[in-house]
Design an enzyme around this catalytic site. Structure first.
Site, PDB file in Angstrom:
ATOM      1  N   THR A  29     -17.920 -11.369 -65.675  1.00 36.02           N
ATOM      2  CA  THR A  29     -17.814 -12.221 -64.658  1.00 36.02           C
ATOM      3  C   THR A  29     -18.396 -11.989 -63.340  1.00 36.02           C
ATOM      4  OG1 THR A  29     -15.780 -11.332 -64.024  1.00 36.02           O
ATOM      5  CG2 THR A  29     -15.821 -12.865 -65.837  1.00 36.02           C
TER       6      THR A  29
ATOM      7  N   ASP B 256      -4.251  -8.620 -62.789  1.00 32.71           N
ATOM      8  CA  ASP B 256      -3.517  -9.838 -63.190  1.00 32.71           C
ATOM      9  C   ASP B 256      -4.476 -10.918 -62.812  1.00 32.71           C
ATOM     10  OD1 ASP B 256      -1.287  -8.381 -63.833  1.00 32.71           O
ATOM     11  OD2 ASP B 256      -0.489  -8.112 -61.837  1.00 32.71           O
TER      12      ASP B 256
ATOM     13  N   ASP C 127       1.567 -16.410 -59.246  1.00 30.49           N
ATOM     14  CA  ASP C 127       0.690 -15.260 -59.664  1.00 30.49           C
ATOM     15  C   ASP C 127      -0.583 -14.732 -58.750  1.00 30.49           C
ATOM     16  OD1 ASP C 127       2.391 -15.430 -61.866  1.00 30.49           O
ATOM     17  OD2 ASP C 127       1.104 -15.855 -63.339  1.00 30.49           O
TER      18      ASP C 127
END
Length: 524
Positions: free
Chosen positions: A137, A164, A484
């Site tokens: 990525t 995360d 998150d």
């Protein structure tokens, strides 16, 4: 690139090699002083794949099966005594399984190849990663976008190396793709989402690794890799967060308003500080002593088998999660059909008629409003926000911290790091719920909508830029939501828990184990 694969001359150290990549193997053969390649055909090289050692057909040639290539990295990579990468425009490193000629022991082999040009280097790296099904990525949401477009037929799961944030990207891409293939609109808050068939593996490499810590019990890369290798499967509840008829994000660990939202927003302004920015922002937001007005409506989980304060832990083979799935999923549609777009726009009373579980409403000023589908444990908070939360029972724990003194709030926060009950305080309430609806004070929501439509930053996120940060100056009328680790642009939200929507390469926390030094119970 030829029909047989990719072939070119590459340097290994001071020696030029003729290097070949085909669908089955990667091979390299030394070239003579006249730069002539040893004429060994690819079929003869592939015939010695089972050896993975010097090729008898050509002296000092080497053949490595593509299936045994571990990784490819731009630059010069070292992995002993620790991993580091030296940036280089023409070099790339290949890691592979290396066998000993006299024993069945495997080791990690390493070769650094140097291409004549950067373009050729990029061609080799791209070809190798295509063979490995490995994707690097390069921007935010790159992993999510890749999963939405990638042909995943024949795959058993998706594995990421990161924290995360990387897990969240994979989860969003996998859930979004699954709903697209099932013809389900993610923007419909009342829709029953299709569970994902592929599993997600996490090799932790982040700052907190909350998801890995709460599902495995430790943020250790080797432990996580072994769970992936043996094919463990752990279902996980997911919370969808909507604003009106628009999906905002999915969450598995924390949807937090007030203190946790302020800390995240403040930390984003101090990224130059590195990981210490979270501690700094936490101190600044605590000193600002803020609370926010709002109305919290929530749907209690019917037929509760457990409660947030029963002192139990969700461990590997949890019977609550196993027993809860059937009845929670069967009543999900019936109990949630009263939450439509209209009811979200015009909040009603505390109990919905026709629903199997009651709705309750709490209005006032709150220091923090938190919703978590798991314990949200991490190394700094081994028990987490809600120690008795379950991973896959179709519920989430709602924690309401009403306005209180700074000393009282500090007591609540400090209990996340020790064995004391953080809910045993007069200004803290906790509920096990299936859905949540939050509404800011009357008029603030319409004002916020107009600001977003005009392309302006919402006033809840426009804090004065003082030298000491957002903790100085007047408090804004609204906070923001921390979903998150991502800031949501709207304060009015509708959150719903989806039972066992995704699965991980994990088996839950094993334990308990006792620490040999202090005798405390530890879970892993």
């Amino acid at each position: 690139m030829t029909m047989e694969g990719l072939q070119s001359s590459l340097w290994i150290g001071k020696k030029k090699h003729w290097t070949t990549l085909c669908a089955k193997c990667l091979s390299w053969t030394p070239m003579d002083r006249q730069n002539r390649k040893n004429k060994v055909c690819c079929n003869r090289l592939c015939a010695v794949l089972s050896c993975n050692r010097l090729c008898p057909a050509a002296d000092k040639s080497r053949v490595v099966p593509v299936s045994e290539v571990v990784a490819v990295q731009e630059g010069i990579m070292e992995f002993l005594p620790y991993r580091k990468v030296q940036v280089s425009e023409r070099d790339f490193t290949v890691l592979f399984v290396q066998r000993s000629g006299h024993s069945p022991r495997w080791t990690l082999g390493r070769r650094v190849f140097s291409a004549p040009s950067r373009d050729l280097r990029e061609l080799w790296v791209s070809a190798l990663r295509t063979c490995l099904q490995q994707h690097k990525t390069e921007r935010a949401n790159h992993a999510r976008d890749h999963i939405l477009k990638k042909d995943l037929s024949g795959f058993d799961g998706l594995v990421c190396v990161g924290g995360d944030g990387m897990f969240s990207e994979l989860m969003h891409g996998l859930i979004g793709r699954t709903q697209q293939e099932a013809g389900i609109s993610e923007n419909d808050p009342s829709a029953t989402l299709e569970p994902c068939s592929l599993r997600i593996g996490i090799i932790p490499a982040g700052s907190t690794d909350c998801v890995c810590f709460a599902t495995v019990g430790v943020n250790d890369p080797v432990t996580s890799a072994l769970h992936i290798i043996i094919g463990d499967s752990q279902p996980l509840d997911v919370c969808s967060v909507h604003h009106r008829d628009q999906l905002m994000r999915y969450s598995v660990s924390l949807v937090g308003y007030g203190f946790y939202g302020d800390v995240l927003e403040e930390s984003d302004r101090h990224r130059w500080m590195g990981p210490v920015r979270y501690d700094y922002s936490g101190v600044m937001m605590f000193l600002s002593n803020r609370s926010y007005q709002g109305t919290v409506e929530f749907q209690l989980a019917g037929n509760q088998l457990t409660s947030p304060r029963d002192k139990t832990r969700c461990l590997s083979g949890c019977q609550v999660c196993s027993a809860s799935r059937e009845w929670l999923c069967s009543v999900s549609d019936l109990s949630f059909d009263t939450i439509s777009q209209d009811s979200f726009q015009t909040p009603g009373g505390s109990t919905e008629e026709g629903a199997s579980s009651p709705w309750r409403s709490v209005e006032g000023r709150f220091r923090a409003v938190s919703l978590t589908c798991m314990s949200s444990a991490c190394p700094k908070s081994p028990a987490g926000l809600s120690p008795s939360a379950h991973l896959a029972d179709g519920t989430a724990d709602l924690i309401l911290v009403r306005d209180c003194s700074p000393c009282g709030f500090l007591t609540h926060l400090s209990r996340h790091t020790n064995s004391k009950d953080q809910f045993d305080l007069p200004f803290v309430d906790v509920y096990r719920v299936k859905a949540l609806r939050f509404t800011p004070p009357c008029g603030d929501e319409d004002e916020e909508e107009g600001e977003v439509e005009r392309g302006r930053e919402p006033s809840s996120q426009r804090k004065k830029r003082h030298l000491c940060g957002g903790g100085c100056g007047d408090a804004p009328p609204r906070s923001c939501w921390n979903c998150d680790g991502e800031v949501l642009p709207h304060s009015a939200i509708l959150a719903r828990v989806h039972c066992q929507l995704v699965r991980l390469f994990a088996r839950g926390i094993e334990g308990p184990f006792r620490n040999q030094r202090d005798g405390r119970r530890r879970y892993r």
